[in-house]
Design a protein around this motif. Structure first.
Motif, PDB file in Angstrom:
ATOM      1  N   UNK A  61       6.163   7.056   6.020  1.00  0.00           N
ATOM      2  CA  UNK A  61       5.567   8.391   6.037  1.00  0.00           C
ATOM      3  C   UNK A  61       6.491   9.395   6.721  1.00  0.00           C
ATOM      4  N   UNK A  62       7.163   8.975   7.786  1.00  0.00           N
ATOM      5  CA  UNK A  62       8.139   9.857   8.440  1.00  0.00           C
ATOM      6  C   UNK A  62       9.326  10.128   7.516  1.00  0.00           C
ATOM      7  N   UNK A  63       9.794   9.102   6.821  1.00  0.00           N
ATOM      8  CA  UNK A  63      10.914   9.282   5.885  1.00  0.00           C
ATOM      9  C   UNK A  63      10.524  10.258   4.781  1.00  0.00           C
ATOM     10  N   UNK A  74       6.395  20.981   2.658  1.00  0.00           N
ATOM     11  CA  UNK A  74       5.820  20.470   3.908  1.00  0.00           C
ATOM     12  C   UNK A  74       4.418  19.951   3.621  1.00  0.00           C
ATOM     13  N   UNK A  75       4.156  18.734   4.030  1.00  0.00           N
ATOM     14  CA  UNK A  75       2.830  18.146   3.845  1.00  0.00           C
ATOM     15  C   UNK A  75       1.868  18.721   4.875  1.00  0.00           C
ATOM     16  N   UNK A  76       0.661  19.012   4.434  1.00  0.00           N
ATOM     17  CA  UNK A  76      -0.381  19.371   5.397  1.00  0.00           C
ATOM     18  C   UNK A  76      -1.121  18.130   5.850  1.00  0.00           C
ATOM     19  N   UNK A  77      -1.045  17.067   5.047  1.00  0.00           N
ATOM     20  CA  UNK A  77      -1.677  15.795   5.415  1.00  0.00           C
ATOM     21  C   UNK A  77      -1.083  14.682   4.575  1.00  0.00           C
ATOM     22  N   UNK A  78      -0.762  13.560   5.210  1.00  0.00           N
ATOM     23  CA  UNK A  78      -0.368  12.347   4.496  1.00  0.00           C
ATOM     24  C   UNK A  78      -0.970  11.162   5.226  1.00  0.00           C
ATOM     25  N   UNK A  79      -1.500  10.229   4.469  1.00  0.00           N
ATOM     26  CA  UNK A  79      -2.031   9.002   5.056  1.00  0.00           C
ATOM     27  C   UNK A  79      -1.527   7.825   4.242  1.00  0.00           C
ATOM     28  N   UNK A  80      -0.876   6.888   4.916  1.00  0.00           N
ATOM     29  CA  UNK A  80      -0.304   5.717   4.256  1.00  0.00           C
ATOM     30  C   UNK A  80      -0.924   4.452   4.829  1.00  0.00           C
ATOM     31  N   UNK A  81      -1.283   3.544   3.942  1.00  0.00           N
ATOM     32  CA  UNK A  81      -1.725   2.206   4.331  1.00  0.00           C
ATOM     33  C   UNK A  81      -0.721   1.218   3.769  1.00  0.00           C
ATOM     34  N   UNK A  82      -0.330   0.237   4.571  1.00  0.00           N
ATOM     35  CA  UNK A  82       0.564  -0.820   4.107  1.00  0.00           C
ATOM     36  C   UNK A  82      -0.170  -2.148   4.222  1.00  0.00           C
ATOM     37  N   UNK A  98       4.436  -6.180   0.076  1.00  0.00           N
ATOM     38  CA  UNK A  98       3.929  -5.072   0.879  1.00  0.00           C
ATOM     39  C   UNK A  98       3.487  -4.000  -0.106  1.00  0.00           C
ATOM     40  N   UNK A  99       2.207  -3.653  -0.058  1.00  0.00           N
ATOM     41  CA  UNK A  99       1.663  -2.622  -0.939  1.00  0.00           C
ATOM     42  C   UNK A  99       1.404  -1.367  -0.119  1.00  0.00           C
ATOM     43  N   UNK A 100       2.177  -0.324  -0.388  1.00  0.00           N
ATOM     44  CA  UNK A 100       1.992   0.967   0.276  1.00  0.00           C
ATOM     45  C   UNK A 100       1.065   1.825  -0.572  1.00  0.00           C
ATOM     46  N   UNK A 101       0.076   2.396   0.057  1.00  0.00           N
ATOM     47  CA  UNK A 101      -0.813   3.347  -0.605  1.00  0.00           C
ATOM     48  C   UNK A 101      -0.751   4.640   0.182  1.00  0.00           C
ATOM     49  N   UNK A 136       5.455  -2.394  -3.229  1.00  0.00           N
ATOM     50  CA  UNK A 136       4.908  -1.493  -4.235  1.00  0.00           C
ATOM     51  C   UNK A 136       4.471  -0.193  -3.572  1.00  0.00           C
ATOM     52  N   UNK A 137       4.292   0.835  -4.385  1.00  0.00           N
ATOM     53  CA  UNK A 137       3.865   2.146  -3.869  1.00  0.00           C
ATOM     54  C   UNK A 137       2.893   2.776  -4.848  1.00  0.00           C
ATOM     55  N   UNK A 138       1.745   3.236  -4.333  1.00  0.00           N
ATOM     56  CA  UNK A 138       0.776   4.021  -5.094  1.00  0.00           C
ATOM     57  C   UNK A 138       0.665   5.360  -4.365  1.00  0.00           C
TER      58      UNK A 138
END
Length: 143
Positions: A61-63, A74-82, A98-101, A136-138
């Protein structure tokens, strides 16, 4: 010059009856319990896979924030689950997936641009580079 951060683990006892404690240099975790039951049987406590998942989600998410900035966004909000998959194999256990959402709100971004930039972050965040499992990434853009 390398940036060095540390985490530590303590363990006493056998694999099934033993108990461990996980700590981080920052103190975010200080003697947090982990053990066989929390890793393999769904019991209360932490485990290496959830810690790896949290670290990978944070790194990715930082990357992506950096990559979005380079694109003038610029993102106002991002949420990632791994979600980290640990599977028993012939030679023991292995992290196989590893599944990133990711769900993000990025004003001015198109879904195609967001997916492209997220893919770039997935490939280039330092933790993605060190993990040999399939990642993976969704990525979904909101707003």
């Amino acid at each position: 010059m390398a940036i060095v951060r540390s985490g530590s683990a303590e363990w006493s006892g056998g694999i099934k009856d033993g108990r461990g404690k996980i700590s981080t240099e920052s103190g975010a975790l200080a003697g947090f319990p982990y053990g066989f039951a929390s890793r393999f049987e769904g019991q209360r406590g932490s485990n290496p896979e959830e810690l790896l998942g949290a670290a990978h989600a944070a790194c990715f998410t930082m990357a992506l924030s950096l990559i979005l900035g380079e694109a003038g966004l610029t993102a106002t909000q991002m949420e990632t689950t791994a979600k980290v998959s640990l599977e028993k194999q012939d030679a023991g256990y292995a992290i196989t997936q590893v599944d990133l959402t990711l769900v993000g709100t990025v004003p001015g971004a198109t879904p195609e641009q967001f997916a492209e930039l997220a893919g770039k972050a997935k490939a280039n965040c330092p933790l993605s580079k060190v993990i040999r499992a399939n990642i993976t990434l969704d990525a979904r853009l909101e707003g």
